[in-house]
Every structure is written in structure tokens, then in C-alpha cells.
Write an enzyme that holds these catalytic residues in place. Sequence first.
Site, PDB file in Angstrom:
ATOM      1  N   CYS A 148      -4.789  -4.127   6.200  1.00 48.67           N
ATOM      2  CA  CYS A 148      -3.632  -3.367   6.659  1.00 48.67           C
ATOM      3  C   CYS A 148      -2.496  -4.112   5.844  1.00 48.67           C
ATOM      4  CB  CYS A 148      -3.273  -3.953   7.997  1.00 48.67           C
ATOM      5  SG  CYS A 148      -1.655  -3.378   8.411  1.00 48.67           S
ATOM      6  N   GLU A 158      -2.693   3.795   4.717  1.00 45.24           N
ATOM      7  CA  GLU A 158      -3.738   3.305   3.754  1.00 45.24           C
ATOM      8  C   GLU A 158      -3.927   4.443   2.703  1.00 45.24           C
ATOM      9  OE1 GLU A 158      -5.283   1.130   2.356  1.00 45.24           O
ATOM     10  OE2 GLU A 158      -5.752   0.271   4.137  1.00 45.24           O
TER      11      GLU A 158
END
Length: 271
Positions: A2, A114
Site C-alpha cells: 500500500c 495500485e
Amino acid sequence: MCGRYAASRRPEDLVGTFRVEKWEPEETLAPDWNVAPTKEVYAILERPVKDAGDRRPVRQMRALKWGLVPSWAKSPEGAARMINARAETIHEKPSFRRPFLSRRCILPADGYYEWVTGTAERDLEVEGRKKRPRKQPYFVTPADGSVFAMAGVYEFWRDRTLPDDHAQAWWVTCSVITTEAEKGPLGVAPAEGPRSLADIHPRMPLMLTPERWDTWLDPSTTDPDEVRALLAAPPEGLMRAYAVTTAVSNVRNNGPELLEELSGPEEPVLF
């Protein structure tokens, strides 16, 4: 992993969602659609209130710096490299094992970004090796629109160069716990693009479903086996993912337009 997420929900809504007992309005953060390492972020945690006669743990919402600085560190340098802790090894890593047992938190988010990479690049990421530049960004968020409750840990660090009464004498920092990305079908998949979270990236933040919040935040839960059991992946199919503008790749860009769903990828992607 993350490395970027969005956190635009009103603090009043987070207080209600997580049944927060204590929150200081002066710690209000502006909505942030492009949260990057070292920024201040909201964290839900439980600990006694300083200088209060009652030493019971109180559920609080605090503004912490994203990028954990271990309590034993000589300086805060390197915090930007400590934004994630792997669920598989958090219990044994010197920087994380003590916070994991007694200083756990929830980091509320709208979802996380992402960047999809080719198969060869994903293999390098799994091996922990450097990969080529990222490509198309996707936003991953709960399919039902609920808050994305990321599991985290936090730590205190004392800046010994400052006097005790200095406002910056103590740092409170945090990390997001990540786990292996889900390989099952997305709850809502884009018309064109990845069919599972593992198609996007081999890692993802560990999402805590509401029934785990109380136990996760409870600082009296310190048995290593019991805490590690809380790291189990949530049920599959709870998430959706969609392509967003490549403008999110620049940390200087920030606004709700970063979350707008594209009809398809802007960048060529190999799945």
C-alpha cells in the site's frame, strides 16, 4: 503493498462508524484523495487518556504520521520506507513485533491505489526485487461503499534533541499491514481489465471487517497466537476495482477527480 490511498470521509462520520469516544477537533485533517507516505492520517486506536484519572482504554481518533519510526531509532530518517508491515512476518520483525502485540490501530480509507504491471514485473515484486516503472493505476474500494478499514500498528518515538515540553518532542507514527492479494473474483470487476486483486498486484492492505474491530483495537489482547489469528484474510468478493486517471501517479495532484472511474485503462497493460 500500500503506497497510496484516499481518505476523504468527514471525521464526524468516522467517529460514528467506529464508535469513537475521544477526538480532538484541532486534529481535523483536510480530505485527501492522494495520501502519500509521511503525511498525517487518521487512525482509530484504544489507549488510556493522558492525565486522566481513569486508566481504562478509550477509543480515540488521532492524527498520526504514516511511516513508522521504531521507538529505538536514533532518528526518524527512513520512515517513508516503513509504511507497510507484512502480515506473514510482522510478529518477528524488530520494528513491528512490539506494536503488533499492544499498539494496533485501524486506518480508515475510501480505498487504495495500485498500479497494474506485467507478469514479469509482478514476479520481481514477489521476490522483493526492483521492478520497472508502474503503469495503469486502479482504485480498489469496498463494493458496498463502506469504509475501508485497514489494519495497522502505531509507535511512539522521542526526539531527544528537543526539550520535554516541545510540541514535536514525541512522534506518533503508523504502518499499514499488508497481506497476499485475493486471487478470487472481484465483487465488482471492471468491464476491461483485472478480474482479481492478484491481477493488479501480489499484495494488498489487510482489511478488517467490523466483527474484528473490537478485538483488534483492544490493547489487552496480547497473546501472540490470538493476535495472529486476527490477520486472517476477509471473505473474498467484497472489493471492486476500476481504472482511474494516471494523474494520481503525481503526489502533487489531489482532488475528487482522482477517484472518477474511467471506461478503460489509459495505459497499455498486459494481464
